[in-house]
Write a protein that holds these residues in place. Structure first.
Motif, short mmCIF file in Angstrom:
data_model
loop_
_atom_site.label_atom_id
_atom_site.label_comp_id
_atom_site.label_asym_id
_atom_site.label_seq_id
_atom_site.Cartn_x
_atom_site.Cartn_y
_atom_site.Cartn_z
N TYR A 1 0.83 -1.20 0.00
CA TYR A 1 0.00 0.00 0.00
C TYR A 1 0.87 1.26 0.00
N ARG A 2 1.92 1.26 0.82
CA ARG A 2 2.81 2.43 0.89
C ARG A 2 3.50 2.67 -0.46
N LEU A 3 3.96 1.59 -1.10
CA LEU A 3 4.61 1.73 -2.41
C LEU A 3 3.65 2.31 -3.44
N PHE A 4 2.42 1.80 -3.44
CA PHE A 4 1.43 2.28 -4.41
C PHE A 4 1.08 3.74 -4.17
N THR A 5 0.80 4.09 -2.91
CA THR A 5 0.27 5.43 -2.62
C THR A 5 1.35 6.50 -2.54
N LYS A 6 2.49 6.17 -1.98
CA LYS A 6 3.52 7.18 -1.72
C LYS A 6 4.56 7.29 -2.82
N VAL A 7 4.69 6.27 -3.64
CA VAL A 7 5.70 6.32 -4.70
C VAL A 7 5.06 6.42 -6.08
N PHE A 8 4.18 5.48 -6.43
CA PHE A 8 3.72 5.40 -7.81
C PHE A 8 2.54 6.30 -8.14
N GLU A 9 1.73 6.65 -7.15
CA GLU A 9 0.61 7.55 -7.46
C GLU A 9 1.11 8.90 -7.98
N LYS A 10 2.24 9.37 -7.45
CA LYS A 10 2.73 10.68 -7.88
C LYS A 10 3.32 10.64 -9.29
N PHE A 11 3.50 9.45 -9.84
CA PHE A 11 3.95 9.32 -11.22
C PHE A 11 2.78 9.11 -12.18
N GLY A 12 1.57 9.32 -11.68
CA GLY A 12 0.40 9.31 -12.55
C GLY A 12 -0.25 7.96 -12.76
N ILE A 13 0.07 6.99 -11.91
CA ILE A 13 -0.60 5.70 -11.97
C ILE A 13 -1.72 5.70 -10.94
N LYS A 14 -2.91 5.29 -11.34
CA LYS A 14 -4.08 5.33 -10.48
C LYS A 14 -4.39 3.94 -9.97
N PHE A 15 -4.66 3.85 -8.66
CA PHE A 15 -4.97 2.57 -8.02
C PHE A 15 -6.39 2.60 -7.48
N HIS A 16 -7.15 1.55 -7.77
CA HIS A 16 -8.49 1.37 -7.23
C HIS A 16 -8.42 0.26 -6.17
N TYR A 17 -8.79 0.61 -4.93
CA TYR A 17 -8.75 -0.36 -3.83
C TYR A 17 -10.15 -0.89 -3.60
N VAL A 18 -10.36 -2.15 -3.96
CA VAL A 18 -11.71 -2.71 -3.94
C VAL A 18 -11.72 -4.05 -3.22
N ASN A 19 -12.91 -4.56 -2.99
CA ASN A 19 -13.09 -5.90 -2.45
C ASN A 19 -12.89 -6.90 -3.58
N THR A 20 -11.74 -7.53 -3.63
CA THR A 20 -11.43 -8.42 -4.75
C THR A 20 -12.20 -9.74 -4.69
N GLN A 21 -12.92 -9.97 -3.60
CA GLN A 21 -13.78 -11.14 -3.52
C GLN A 21 -15.08 -10.95 -4.32
N ASP A 22 -15.36 -9.71 -4.68
CA ASP A 22 -16.60 -9.34 -5.35
C ASP A 22 -16.33 -9.08 -6.83
N ALA A 23 -16.69 -10.04 -7.68
CA ALA A 23 -16.42 -9.91 -9.11
C ALA A 23 -17.11 -8.69 -9.71
N ALA A 24 -18.31 -8.39 -9.24
CA ALA A 24 -19.03 -7.24 -9.77
C ALA A 24 -18.29 -5.95 -9.48
N SER A 25 -17.72 -5.85 -8.28
CA SER A 25 -16.95 -4.65 -7.92
C SER A 25 -15.71 -4.52 -8.78
N LEU A 26 -15.07 -5.64 -9.06
CA LEU A 26 -13.90 -5.61 -9.93
C LEU A 26 -14.28 -5.11 -11.32
N ARG A 27 -15.33 -5.68 -11.88
CA ARG A 27 -15.74 -5.28 -13.23
C ARG A 27 -16.17 -3.82 -13.29
N GLN A 28 -16.75 -3.34 -12.20
CA GLN A 28 -17.22 -1.95 -12.15
C GLN A 28 -16.08 -0.96 -12.33
#
Length: 379
Positions: A102-129
Motif C-alpha cells: 500500500y505504501r509503495l502504491f500510494t507514496k511512490v507510484f501515485e505521484k507518477f500518474g498511476i491510479k490505483f483502485h482499492y476494492v473488495n477483490t472477492q466481489d467480481a461485480a466490484s472488480l468489473r465496475q
C-alpha cells in the motif's frame, strides 16, 4: 513430479567443475570475457550470477512457470511489476493489502500518474465496475495480510483477460506448497521469498514467476536496469530454504489448524481469522485453489482495549513479538502499529483491520508448547 521431489531438486544441477551437489556461492562482481563483444555468457553480476541463475530456475519450477526472476526484496519485486506501467495507467487491487505494498502504491507510484483502485477483490461485480480502457493490471493477495480474505484467482484471471490486463498474485502467505496461481490463470506470481521460501528468518529477498517470455524479458530489463538484485549469498540461502519447504509447510499447516481451533474455543477470544474454518468467507474457494490452509491467522480478544492487546503480545515466551512471517519460529505481530502502520487508521478500520487485531505466524515448534504459550499470555 511430486511436490517434495520438486522442491528438493528444482533448479539445482551438480557443479560442472567440481560435482558439488549444492550450487556454489559465486561471490564475484564481474567475469573474464573472451574478447570485446564476443562474450556469450556471464558479464557483470547485476545482470547475471550463476548462483542466482540456479535460484531463478528453482523459482520457475516451484510455481509451474517457465521463468523466474530474483529481487533484493518482495517490495523490489512489486516495484518491478508496477514499472511495466505508464503514467495514466490504472491498477485494480485489494482493499486489504500488506502495508508495504500500500505504501509503495500510494507514496511512490501515485505521484507518477498511476491510479490505483482499492476494492473488495472477492466481489467480481466490484472488480468489473472499476475496469476501463486504462486498466492495465490487477494486483491481488490471497490469502490477504492480515485478515486472511480469499479471492478466486481463476475468476479474477478471467476478468483481467477480458480487460486485456495483466494479473499479478502475491502468493507469499500461501507459498507454492499450498497454491499455484499461474495454473489458475495469473500472468505473474510474486513472493516475498524472505518468508516461507527462505524459511529461516535470515535473508531478505523477493521473486517473480511467469510463463510469457516477452513479459519475462520486460521484467528482466527492469531488474537489470534498476538493479534491485540479491547477492549470491542470499540466493544460496533461499535455494537451501526451498529444499525443505514441503516439510516445513506441512508442519506449519498442522500447527496452524490446531492453534486456530484452540483460539476459536478460548473464552477470551472474540474472533479468529483463518481460512480453514468452514464458515470463513470464501472457504469453498480456498478449499478449491489451495492444498491446505497454512499457518497464518489473526484474532481479536473480547477485551479489545490496547492494554489487553499489549499484555498478550508482550507476555508470550515462545511467540516472538516481531514483524515478518514464514520462519520456523513462531511470531506474534500487531498490524496496526507494525506491518500495516503506513495505512491511515480510517482506511484500516473501514476495511476491517482493527487496532485490536493480533496476527500470528505459527512456526514448526511443538504445538503443545505453542498452545500453552498463548494460553498463558491470554490468561
Amino acid at each position: 513430479m511430486k511436490l517434495g521431489t520438486k522442491f528438493i531438486h528444482a533448479g539445482v544441477e551438480p557443479d560442472p567443475s567440481t560435482g558439488a551437489i549444492m550450487t556454489p556461492i559465486y561471490q564475484t562482481s564481474t567475469y573474464v570475457q573472451q574478447g570485446p563483444a564476443e562474450n556469450k555468457g556471464y558479464e557483470y553480476a547485476r545482470s547475471q550470477n550463476p548462483t542466482r541463475t540456479a535460484l531463478e530456475a528453482a523459482f520457475a519450477a516451484i510455481e509451474n512457470g517457465r521463468h523466474g526472476l530474483a529481487f533484493s526484496s518482495g517490495v523490489a519485486a512489486t516495484d518491478a511489476v508496477i514499472k511495466l506501467l505508464q503514467p495514466g495507467d490504472e491498477v485494480i487491487t485489494g482493499n486489504d493489502l500488506y502495508g508495504g505494498t500500500y505504501r509503495l502504491f500510494t507514496k511512490v507510484f501515485e505521484k507518477f500518474g498511476i491510479k490505483f483502485h482499492y476494492v473488495n477483490t472477492q466481489d467480481a461485480a466490484s472488480l468489473r465496475q472499476h475496469v476501463n480502457e486504462k486498466t492495465k493490471l490487477f494486483w491481488i493477495e490471497t490469502p490477504t495480510n492480515p485478515l486472511m480474505n480469499i479471492t478466486d484467482i481463476a475468476t479474477v484471471a478471467s476478468i483481467a483477460k477480458e480487460a486485456k490486463a495483466l494479473l499479478c498474485v502475491d502468493n507469499t502467505f500461501a507459498s507454492p506448497y499450498l497454491q499455484n496461481p499461474l495454473d489458475l490463470g495469473a500472468d505473474i506470481v510474486m513472493h516475498s521469498a524472505t518468508k516461507y521460501l527462505g524459511g529461516h528468518s535470515d535473508v531478505i529477498q523477493g521473486c517473480l514467476m511467469m510463463n510469457d517470455t516477452a513479459l519475462r524479458d520486460q521484467l528482466y530489463f527492469i531488474q537489470k536496469s534498476c538493479g534491485a538484485v540479491p547477492g549470491p549469498q542470499d540466493c544460496f540461502l533461499v535455494l537451501r530454504g526451498i529444499k525443505t519447504l514441503h516439510v516445513r509447510m506441512q508442519r506449519h499447516c498442522e500447527n496452524g489448524e490446531k492453534i486456530a481451533h484452540f483460539l476459536r474455543n478460548h473464552p477470551k477470544v472474540a474472533r479468529v481469522y483463518w481460512c480453514g474454518f468452514e464458515d470463513h468467507p470464501n472457504h469453498a474457494i480456498a478449499k478449491k485453489q489451495m492444498r491446505a490452509f497454512g499457518g497464518m491467522m489473526s484474532f481479536e480478544l473480547k477485551d479489545d482495549s490496547m492494554d489487553a492487546v499489549k499484555k498478550v503480545m508482550t507476555s508470550t515466551k515462545i511467540f516472538a513479538l516481531a514483524e515478518s512471517l514464514g520462519g520456523v519460529e513462531s511470531l506474534i505481530n500487531h498490524p496496526a502499529t507494525m506491518t500495516h502502520a503506513s495505512i491511515p487508521r480510517e482506511e484500516r478500520i473501514k476495511n476491517g483491520l482493527s487496532d485490536a487485531l493480533i496476527r500470528l505466524s505459527v512456526g514448526i515448534e511443538d504445538v503443545e508448547d505453542l498452545i500453552e504459550d498463548l494460553d498463558n499470555a491470554i490468561g
